[in-house]
Design a protein around this motif. Structure first.
Motif, PDB file in Angstrom:
ATOM      1  N   ILE A  10     -10.291  -5.422  10.387  1.00  0.00           N
ATOM      2  CA  ILE A  10      -9.290  -5.672   9.207  1.00  0.00           C
ATOM      3  C   ILE A  10      -8.617  -6.957   9.484  1.00  0.00           C
ATOM      4  CG2 ILE A  10      -7.107  -4.769   8.135  1.00  0.00           C
ATOM      5  CD1 ILE A  10      -9.593  -2.943   7.658  1.00  0.00           C
ATOM      6  N   HIS A  11      -8.398  -7.696   8.350  1.00  0.00           N
ATOM      7  CA  HIS A  11      -7.830  -8.808   8.212  1.00  0.00           C
ATOM      8  C   HIS A  11      -6.586  -8.943   7.602  1.00  0.00           C
ATOM      9  CE1 HIS A  11     -12.057 -10.676   8.086  1.00  0.00           C
ATOM     10  NE2 HIS A  11     -11.706 -10.662   9.355  1.00  0.00           N
ATOM     11  N   TRP A  12      -6.501  -8.053   6.524  1.00  0.00           N
ATOM     12  CA  TRP A  12      -5.063  -8.015   6.162  1.00  0.00           C
ATOM     13  C   TRP A  12      -4.765  -6.441   5.544  1.00  0.00           C
ATOM     14  CZ3 TRP A  12      -2.024 -12.298   5.966  1.00  0.00           C
ATOM     15  CH2 TRP A  12      -2.472 -13.562   5.902  1.00  0.00           C
ATOM     16  N   SER A  13      -3.659  -6.023   5.577  1.00  0.00           N
ATOM     17  CA  SER A  13      -3.518  -4.579   5.023  1.00  0.00           C
ATOM     18  C   SER A  13      -2.029  -4.712   4.384  1.00  0.00           C
ATOM     19  CB  SER A  13      -3.173  -3.631   6.128  1.00  0.00           C
ATOM     20  OG  SER A  13      -1.902  -3.857   6.888  1.00  0.00           O
ATOM     21  N   GLY A  14      -1.928  -4.283   3.122  1.00  0.00           N
ATOM     22  CA  GLY A  14      -0.684  -4.103   2.391  1.00  0.00           C
ATOM     23  C   GLY A  14       0.219  -2.691   2.732  1.00  0.00           C
ATOM     24  N   ILE A  15       1.380  -3.148   2.092  1.00  0.00           N
ATOM     25  CA  ILE A  15       2.386  -2.290   2.297  1.00  0.00           C
ATOM     26  C   ILE A  15       2.851  -1.738   1.077  1.00  0.00           C
ATOM     27  CG2 ILE A  15       4.868  -1.504   2.953  1.00  0.00           C
ATOM     28  CD1 ILE A  15       4.705  -3.469   5.253  1.00  0.00           C
ATOM     29  N   SER A  16       2.616  -0.333   0.562  1.00  0.00           N
ATOM     30  CA  SER A  16       2.872   0.231  -0.731  1.00  0.00           C
ATOM     31  C   SER A  16       4.430   0.311  -0.755  1.00  0.00           C
ATOM     32  CB  SER A  16       2.126   1.579  -1.119  1.00  0.00           C
ATOM     33  OG  SER A  16       2.657   2.289  -2.078  1.00  0.00           O
ATOM     34  N   THR A  17       4.932   0.010  -1.966  1.00  0.00           N
ATOM     35  CA  THR A  17       6.523   0.266  -2.049  1.00  0.00           C
ATOM     36  C   THR A  17       6.620   1.735  -2.724  1.00  0.00           C
ATOM     37  OG1 THR A  17       6.768  -1.098  -4.109  1.00  0.00           O
ATOM     38  CG2 THR A  17       7.203  -2.179  -1.937  1.00  0.00           C
ATOM     39  N   GLY A  18       5.355   2.531  -3.041  1.00  0.00           N
ATOM     40  CA  GLY A  18       5.438   3.668  -3.799  1.00  0.00           C
ATOM     41  C   GLY A  18       5.502   4.979  -2.750  1.00  0.00           C
ATOM     42  N   THR A  19       4.237   5.081  -2.657  1.00  0.00           N
ATOM     43  CA  THR A  19       3.918   6.262  -1.463  1.00  0.00           C
ATOM     44  C   THR A  19       4.297   6.048  -0.262  1.00  0.00           C
ATOM     45  OG1 THR A  19       1.510   5.552  -1.337  1.00  0.00           O
ATOM     46  CG2 THR A  19       2.042   7.272  -2.778  1.00  0.00           C
ATOM     47  N   GLU A  20       4.036   4.832   0.432  1.00  0.00           N
ATOM     48  CA  GLU A  20       4.231   4.483   1.909  1.00  0.00           C
ATOM     49  C   GLU A  20       5.857   4.268   1.817  1.00  0.00           C
ATOM     50  OE1 GLU A  20       2.324   1.716   4.195  1.00  0.00           O
ATOM     51  OE2 GLU A  20       0.741   1.344   2.642  1.00  0.00           O
ATOM     52  N   ARG A  21       6.760   4.106   0.856  1.00  0.00           N
ATOM     53  CA  ARG A  21       8.124   4.146   1.195  1.00  0.00           C
ATOM     54  C   ARG A  21       8.712   5.512   1.155  1.00  0.00           C
ATOM     55  NH1 ARG A  21      12.628   1.135  -1.661  1.00  0.00           N
ATOM     56  NH2 ARG A  21      11.170   0.241  -2.893  1.00  0.00           N
ATOM     57  N   LEU A  22       7.997   6.456   0.487  1.00  0.00           N
ATOM     58  CA  LEU A  22       8.333   7.837   0.655  1.00  0.00           C
ATOM     59  C   LEU A  22       7.945   8.467   2.153  1.00  0.00           C
ATOM     60  CD1 LEU A  22       7.427   9.103  -2.745  1.00  0.00           C
ATOM     61  CD2 LEU A  22       9.712   8.477  -2.133  1.00  0.00           C
ATOM     62  N   LEU A  23       6.690   7.944   2.590  1.00  0.00           N
ATOM     63  CA  LEU A  23       6.378   8.351   4.010  1.00  0.00           C
ATOM     64  C   LEU A  23       7.281   7.859   5.033  1.00  0.00           C
ATOM     65  CD1 LEU A  23       2.490   7.784   3.607  1.00  0.00           C
ATOM     66  CD2 LEU A  23       3.516   9.897   3.838  1.00  0.00           C
ATOM     67  N   TRP A  24       7.707   6.543   4.853  1.00  0.00           N
ATOM     68  CA  TRP A  24       8.616   5.910   5.787  1.00  0.00           C
ATOM     69  C   TRP A  24      10.113   6.641   5.895  1.00  0.00           C
ATOM     70  CZ3 TRP A  24      13.127   3.004   5.436  1.00  0.00           C
ATOM     71  CH2 TRP A  24      13.299   2.071   6.496  1.00  0.00           C
ATOM     72  N   SER A  25      10.488   6.789   4.596  1.00  0.00           N
ATOM     73  CA  SER A  25      11.906   7.337   4.516  1.00  0.00           C
ATOM     74  C   SER A  25      11.705   9.111   4.725  1.00  0.00           C
ATOM     75  CB  SER A  25      12.461   7.219   2.940  1.00  0.00           C
ATOM     76  OG  SER A  25      11.580   7.932   2.193  1.00  0.00           O
ATOM     77  N   GLY A  26      10.545   9.735   4.607  1.00  0.00           N
ATOM     78  CA  GLY A  26      10.513  11.325   4.951  1.00  0.00           C
ATOM     79  C   GLY A  26      10.888  11.853   3.585  1.00  0.00           C
ATOM     80  N   GLN A  27      10.785  11.037   2.600  1.00  0.00           N
ATOM     81  CA  GLN A  27      11.065  11.692   1.192  1.00  0.00           C
ATOM     82  C   GLN A  27      10.058  12.295   0.385  1.00  0.00           C
ATOM     83  OE1 GLN A  27      13.499   8.697  -0.327  1.00  0.00           O
ATOM     84  NE2 GLN A  27      15.422   9.915  -0.404  1.00  0.00           N
TER      85      GLN A  27
END
Length: 316
Positions: A33-50
């Motif tokens: 892998i060279h680059w990976s993006g951070i999703s502000t939709g589903t990944e935000r919910l995973l990160w916050s636990g919501q």
């Protein structure tokens, strides 16, 4: 074989650590892998636990479905070749650690059939713009094969911009609502306005990418009779609306599901034809080792349209 990966140990507890990789089968490829993006939709919910109940959801997990890289090895049945630059929509190759969605890693094992060769137009900078293929395919799934295109889009973040760009490529000229004045810039072929200044109540198709569950009544009031609202965000709270206004307008309500391979192929064709560009959408970059800082910035800094992690210097 192992890899360095972003691991969400628990909500708001993130580490970058080594994980063992599942041995590849003849149908698999190993991708650097060279680059990976951070999703502000589903990944935000995973990160916050919501995140609402979701198939395969458990902690610890490796997030990420927006990765690009180069094939290091290709199984005899993978249909791929070493050296191909590819888009990787996630991976499940970490043993007992869940891959949800599994792309935020320096190296992944993934079936060759899940990979897509990057368009030549995205080959520069080790393909960093390729991380946007997933969001663009999501936008295309919302509107690309539908007529008419959305004439009102809610939100001028990355997904809203891609929806607008695809609508323009398909002959549309949408209006985009945005409350943050700093995000008014970047429109080409469409208009970005504050909703408070918009008096229209005859929109035929409204596409909401905000994820705000409280907007439905406001949007219904702006619809033309027989109009459609498309829900393209990810909503953590229950949705509801007043029935009489929806009844009077004979509201049509559509939920945009996950993108499919035909959506990716359609986006690739638009890019190769020059009708679609990803320019100006990636605003922030950090080394993968600084993932904890990157996730906080992606979710809290209004100036951050898209944060990506740079894995190129990681010792795989």
């Amino acid at each position: 074989m192992n890899t360095l990966a972003v691991v969400l140990e628990q909500p708001e507890q993130l580490a970058v650590r080594r994980l063992d990789l599942t041995p590849p089968s003849p149908a698999d490829c190993v991708v650097r892998i060279h680059w990976s993006g951070i999703s502000t939709g589903t990944e935000r919910l995973l990160w916050s636990g919501q995140m609402p109940p979701f198939p395969g959801l458990s902690y610890p997990l490796v997030p990420g479905y927006e990765s690009v890289g180069e094939i290091l090895s290709a199984g005899a049945e993978s249909g791929r070749q070493v050296g191909e630059r590819v888009f990787v929509p996630g991976a499940r190759c970490y043993g007992e650690v869940a891959g949800l969605f599994g792309g935020a890693s320096s190296r992944v094992v993934v079936p060759g059939q899940r990979l897509m060769t990057l368009p030549e137009t995205l080959a520069a900078d080790d393909g960093e713009q390729g991380v946007l293929m997933a969001l663009a395919a999501t936008a295309y799934h919302v509107s690309g094969d539908h007529s008419p295109q959305p004439d009102l889009i809610i939100g001028h973040g990355v997904l809203g911009r891609l929806l607008a760009r695809i609508a323009v490529a398909q002959g549309g000229s949408p209006v985009v609502w945005e409350r943050n004045a700093d995000r008014f810039v970047g429109a080409d072929g469409y208009q970005v306005i504050d909703p408070a200044s918009d008096e229209r109540r005859d929109y035929g198709c409204i596409c909401d990418v905000s994820g705000d569950s409280k907007l439905l009544d406001i949007l219904i009031a702006r619809l033309a009779p027989g109009g459609e609202i498309v829900l393209a965000g990810f909503y953590e709270a229950p949705l509801s609306f007043d029935f009489p206004p929806a009844f009077m307008r004979q509201l049509r309500l559509r939920v945009a599901a996950e993108f499919k391979e035909p959506d990716l192929l359609a986006v690739k064709a638009l890019l190769e034809s020059g009708r679609l560009s990803f320019d100006g959408l990636i605003t922030h970059r950090l080394p993968a080792e600084q993932a904890a800082e990157a996730y906080v910035t992606a979710f809290s800094d209004p100036s951050c349209l898209k944060m990506i992690l740079d894995w190129r210097q990681v010792d795989v």
